[in-house]
Structure formats: structure tokens, C-alpha cells
Motif scaffolding. Structure first.
Motif, PDB file in Angstrom:
ATOM      1  N   ASN A 181      75.906 -16.167  77.515  1.00 43.39           N
ATOM      2  CA  ASN A 181      75.130 -17.104  76.616  1.00 43.39           C
ATOM      3  C   ASN A 181      73.964 -17.833  77.212  1.00 43.39           C
ATOM      4  OD1 ASN A 181      76.504 -16.312  74.412  1.00 43.39           O
ATOM      5  ND2 ASN A 181      78.412 -17.678  75.017  1.00 43.39           N
ATOM      6  N   GLU A 182      74.109 -18.294  78.739  1.00 39.50           N
ATOM      7  CA  GLU A 182      72.982 -18.855  79.097  1.00 39.50           C
ATOM      8  C   GLU A 182      71.928 -18.115  79.728  1.00 39.50           C
ATOM      9  OE1 GLU A 182      72.112 -21.352  83.475  1.00 39.50           O
ATOM     10  OE2 GLU A 182      74.407 -20.969  82.827  1.00 39.50           O
ATOM     11  N   ALA A 183      72.230 -16.823  80.114  1.00 40.89           N
ATOM     12  CA  ALA A 183      71.306 -15.608  80.455  1.00 40.89           C
ATOM     13  C   ALA A 183      70.565 -15.456  78.956  1.00 40.89           C
ATOM     14  CB  ALA A 183      71.885 -14.497  80.911  1.00 40.89           C
ATOM     15  N   ARG A 184      71.208 -15.298  77.998  1.00 44.21           N
ATOM     16  CA  ARG A 184      70.505 -14.825  76.943  1.00 44.21           C
ATOM     17  C   ARG A 184      69.520 -16.019  76.102  1.00 44.21           C
ATOM     18  NH1 ARG A 184      74.181 -11.380  72.555  1.00 44.21           N
ATOM     19  NH2 ARG A 184      75.315 -13.402  72.377  1.00 44.21           N
ATOM     20  N   GLU A 185      70.098 -17.476  76.358  1.00 45.20           N
ATOM     21  CA  GLU A 185      69.359 -18.498  75.891  1.00 45.20           C
ATOM     22  C   GLU A 185      67.992 -18.750  77.012  1.00 45.20           C
ATOM     23  OE1 GLU A 185      69.869 -23.185  75.368  1.00 45.20           O
ATOM     24  OE2 GLU A 185      71.638 -22.057  75.561  1.00 45.20           O
ATOM     25  N   LEU A 186      68.270 -18.500  78.116  1.00 41.50           N
ATOM     26  CA  LEU A 186      67.167 -18.770  79.129  1.00 41.50           C
ATOM     27  C   LEU A 186      65.936 -17.648  79.143  1.00 41.50           C
ATOM     28  CD1 LEU A 186      68.776 -20.195  82.268  1.00 41.50           C
ATOM     29  CD2 LEU A 186      67.434 -21.349  80.464  1.00 41.50           C
ATOM     30  N   LYS A 187      66.450 -16.208  78.851  1.00 41.98           N
ATOM     31  CA  LYS A 187      65.777 -15.087  78.784  1.00 41.98           C
ATOM     32  C   LYS A 187      64.939 -14.942  79.875  1.00 41.98           C
ATOM     33  CE  LYS A 187      65.202 -16.013  73.615  1.00 41.98           C
ATOM     34  NZ  LYS A 187      64.264 -16.320  72.670  1.00 41.98           N
ATOM     35  N   ARG A 188      65.327 -15.273  81.037  1.00 43.19           N
ATOM     36  CA  ARG A 188      64.895 -14.858  82.403  1.00 43.19           C
ATOM     37  C   ARG A 188      65.109 -13.344  82.727  1.00 43.19           C
ATOM     38  NH1 ARG A 188      66.625 -20.310  85.168  1.00 43.19           N
ATOM     39  NH2 ARG A 188      65.204 -21.913  84.401  1.00 43.19           N
ATOM     40  N   THR A 189      66.239 -12.912  82.325  1.00 39.38           N
ATOM     41  CA  THR A 189      66.700 -11.520  82.662  1.00 39.38           C
ATOM     42  C   THR A 189      66.623 -10.732  81.212  1.00 39.38           C
ATOM     43  OG1 THR A 189      68.169 -12.513  84.291  1.00 39.38           O
ATOM     44  CG2 THR A 189      68.301 -10.263  83.942  1.00 39.38           C
ATOM     45  N   HIS A 190      65.933  -9.370  81.563  1.00 41.52           N
ATOM     46  CA  HIS A 190      65.849  -8.651  80.474  1.00 41.52           C
ATOM     47  C   HIS A 190      67.125  -8.513  79.832  1.00 41.52           C
ATOM     48  CE1 HIS A 190      64.823  -5.018  77.936  1.00 41.52           C
ATOM     49  NE2 HIS A 190      63.609  -5.333  78.312  1.00 41.52           N
ATOM     50  N   PRO A 191      67.183  -8.355  78.364  1.00 43.80           N
ATOM     51  CA  PRO A 191      68.229  -8.079  77.622  1.00 43.80           C
ATOM     52  C   PRO A 191      69.137  -7.018  77.985  1.00 43.80           C
ATOM     53  CG  PRO A 191      66.542  -8.604  76.347  1.00 43.80           C
ATOM     54  CD  PRO A 191      65.768  -8.601  77.521  1.00 43.80           C
ATOM     55  N   LEU A 192      68.457  -5.865  78.459  1.00 43.12           N
ATOM     56  CA  LEU A 192      69.127  -4.551  78.761  1.00 43.12           C
ATOM     57  C   LEU A 192      69.878  -4.745  80.148  1.00 43.12           C
ATOM     58  CD1 LEU A 192      66.645  -1.722  78.020  1.00 43.12           C
ATOM     59  CD2 LEU A 192      68.977  -2.400  76.621  1.00 43.12           C
ATOM     60  N   LEU A 193      69.496  -5.656  80.982  1.00 45.69           N
ATOM     61  CA  LEU A 193      70.125  -5.824  82.366  1.00 45.69           C
ATOM     62  C   LEU A 193      71.277  -6.746  82.049  1.00 45.69           C
ATOM     63  CD1 LEU A 193      67.080  -6.366  84.738  1.00 45.69           C
ATOM     64  CD2 LEU A 193      68.207  -4.462  84.362  1.00 45.69           C
TER      65      LEU A 193
END
Length: 349
Positions: free
Chosen positions: A172-184
Motif C-alpha cells: 500500500n505504501e509502494a502504490r501510494e508513493l508511486k516510486r516503483t513501477h506498478p508491474l514491479l
């Protein structure tokens, strides 16, 4: 904490992501088929997905048997474990297709999906919807069912709640921050989920359900129309090898994400290519066929078979007219004839 700093973005990874995202952007144009055509494509893909995902875990049902079972789901009573698993998988997929944006990724919702996945499985009644209470290491067995060796150690029952909380929080943090591509993000979530193996049973099937859910939530709207599960089933050796290669390093300071990322993204690439071919073929075929012939093919797609009597009832066309359409469709390779006499029926090649 999940360490994704060690992800090496190679030219191949970049190329795979770019191709998949290009298809995602083009889907609006590719997906301009009539609603009934898209429905037929999704129907076929769903059957393939359910059949493949359950066969990966040992089910013996063919796609045709899965299709027949789904046609009678109102029974709600299934005799064999294979049938129970197929019915549960179908129910969860239907939920995800209709409510993907309304399902937050939380531990409770993951448990709910697991409960629904195993809703018909009598053997799993005690533990469905709950984290494991016994070790469930991935092991190798001989033909008699005797365990030969532990192939991979999963998280202990004691560690599972803590590690699942960490995984969901990271997602949820990765999706919120959007620093990493969604596929990764989706790829890392799936491999870590399988490394934890949080439930006593059903982890593989649930991981593929969650993959579909996460891709839909990330805007990959084409996913229901092409079966990712069938691609994985056809590459089972590569699937298990890439999982083991990455999972063995996840709890180290520098995890090696590369084997799994490459397998996962190549599978997604194959999924988009298959769908692009299907859509273009649909457009060519359907634009060149009479309306009645299209209706015959649609019926075969949605029900697995079509008969002369059924089409007479459905269309009120004369037997001679339909006979001519069936003959042309057989000659052009759009249909295959099965049986003889009164038992004759037609299916897709």
C-alpha cells in the motif's frame, strides 16, 4: 522490511515493461469489439484461467469439464475436490471482475478472498480464511506420496502474521508513493506472498487471483480477456524455478529479484501478444461473416458447443438456411463437427 533497492532495471526489463504498457494504452482502440464479442472472449479466457490455475495445483479437470461444471454452478454441491476447487475459483474470479476497485488490499480482505476461494472445499473447512497453524514447507514427494525432501522452507506459523502485515503495508505504501513501477510492485508482492505461504492450502491459487486483482487495480483492464494462468501452466518448470531462485534470497540483505521478475514480465508480455492476435482475428473474421454465422460462433464460444436444433430455436431461421451456414463455417475452419446423426454438435477448433 522488503528490500527492493536491489532490483536491477536491465534493458530487457525496461523493454518488457514498455511493451506491456504500450498494449495497456492501446487497449481502448483494440477493445472496440462489440460487447457480445468481448463477453465471449472473457468467457473463454475465464475457463482457461480456472482450468489452468487449478491444474497447476494438481486438479485433473480439462477446460471442457470446467466449462460444463460452470454451466451448472447453481447446484452448490460438488462431489470431488477438483470440482470444489474449480467452483471456488470461479466464484472469486467473478467477484474480482465485478468489484476490483472496491476491494482494498488488507489482511482481512485477503483472508476473505481465501475463504471464498475454498468455500466449497470440505477438506479445508477448518482453516479457510485463517493463517496457517502448522508448517507448510514446499516438499518433494515420491509416487507413493512419501516425502523425499523439503524443497523450500516457507514462513513459520509464528512469523506469518507479522510478515503478512509487513507485506500488505509495503504494497500500500509502494502504490501510494508511486516510486516503483506498478508491474514491479505486483511482481514483488506475488513472489513474497508465495514465499510466506500464509495459508495452510490454496496459496498458489490465491496468488494468481491476487495477481489479477492487483493488475486490474493498476489499470490493466485487458487482463480478463486473456488467460495469464494458462501461460503459467504451459511454463510450469520455469515458473517453479524462477520462484525458487528468488525466494531463496528474499530474507537476505540483497534479494535477487531478477529470475522472478523476468519470468513474470515475460508471461505478461505473452498474455498481451496472445490477446492482440485474438482481437485482430476477431475483427477480420466477424467483419467477413454474415450475421447468422456470427451468432452460431458466439453460441459455440459461450456454451462450448452449438447444435442445429438449438440455433433453430434461438434464431427461428429455417433448417436449410442454417445447414448452409454450418457447412460454410466447417469449410472455413471456424467450427469442428462432433458426433453423428441426432447426436451431432459443433465446437470451436
Amino acid at each position: 522490511m522488503i528490500q527492493t533497492d536491489s532490483i536491477l532495471i536491465t534493458p530487457e526489463l525496461l523493454g518488457l515493461i514498455a511493451e506491456i504498457d504500450e498494449f495497456k494504452g492501446a487497449w481502448r482502440a483494440l477493445g472496440t469489439l462489440a460487447p457480445e464479442r468481448l463477453k465471449a472472449l472473457r468467457h473463454v479466457a475465464t475457463i482457461e484461467s480456472i482450468g489452468s490455475s487449478t491444474r497447476i495445483e494438481g486438479s485433473k479437470l480439462t477446460d471442457r469439464e470446467v466449462e460444463r461444471l460452470l454451466a451448472s454452478l447453481e447446484i452448490k454441491k460438488f462431489d470431488t475436490r477438483d470440482e470444489q476447487e474449480v467452483a471456488g475459483y470461479a466464484a472469486v474470479m467473478e467477484t474480482i471482475f465485478h468489484a476490483c476497485q472496491d476491494i482494498p488490499i488488507s489482511e482481512n480482505h485477503i483472508k476473505q478472498l481465501h475463504r471464498d476461494l475454498l468455500r466449497y472445499s470440505e477438506k479445508d473447512e477448518r482453516h479457510r480464511g485463517e493463517y496457517k497453524t502448522l508448517p507448510n514447507n514446499v516438499a518433494a514427494f515420491d509416487e507413493s506420496g512419501r516425502q523425499l525432501a523439503v524443497v523450500f522452507e516457507t514462513a513459520t506459523p509464528f512469523d506469518t502474521p507479522r510478515r503478512m502485515a509487513g507485506l500488505v503495508s509495503w504494497l500500500n505504501e509502494a502504490r501510494e508513493l508511486k516510486r516503483t513501477h506498478p508491474l514491479l510492485v505486483v511482481s514483488v508482492f506475488v513472489v513474497v506472498f508465495l514465499e510466506i505461504h500464509p495459508f495452510q492450502d490454496g496459496n498458489g491459487r490465491l496468488s494468481r487471483v491476487l495477481t489479477t486483482l492487483l493488475l486490474l487495480q493498476a489499470g490493466y483492464a485487458y487482463v480478463p480477456y486473456s488467460s495469464l494462468e494458462s501461460i503459467i501452466e504451459n511454463s510450469k518448470e520455469g515458473y517453479y524455478l524462477s520462484l525458487r531462485q528468488t525466494q531463496g534470497t528474499i530474507r537476505t540483505p540483497a534479494p535477487n529479484w531478477q529470475p522472478w521478475l523476468l519470468f513474470f514480465l515475460r508471461a505478461l508480455q505473452q498474455q498481451t501478444r496472445r490477446l492482440a492476435i485474438k482481437v485482430e482475428r476477431e475483427k477480420i473474421v466477424m467483419s467477413s461473416l454474415p450475421e447468422l454465422a456470427v451468432a452460431i460462433i458466439d453460441h459455440a464460444r459461450q456454451h462450448g458447443r452449438v447444435t442445429m436444433g438449438g440455433m433453430i430455436q434461438m434464431t427461428a431461421a429455417s433448417r436449410n438456411t442454417l445447414k448452409e451456414h454450418f457447412r460454410h463455417l466447417l469449410e472455413q475452419g471456424h467450427l469442428i463437427k462432433h458426433g453423428a446423426g441426432k447426436g451431432t454438435w459443433y465446437g470451436l477448433p
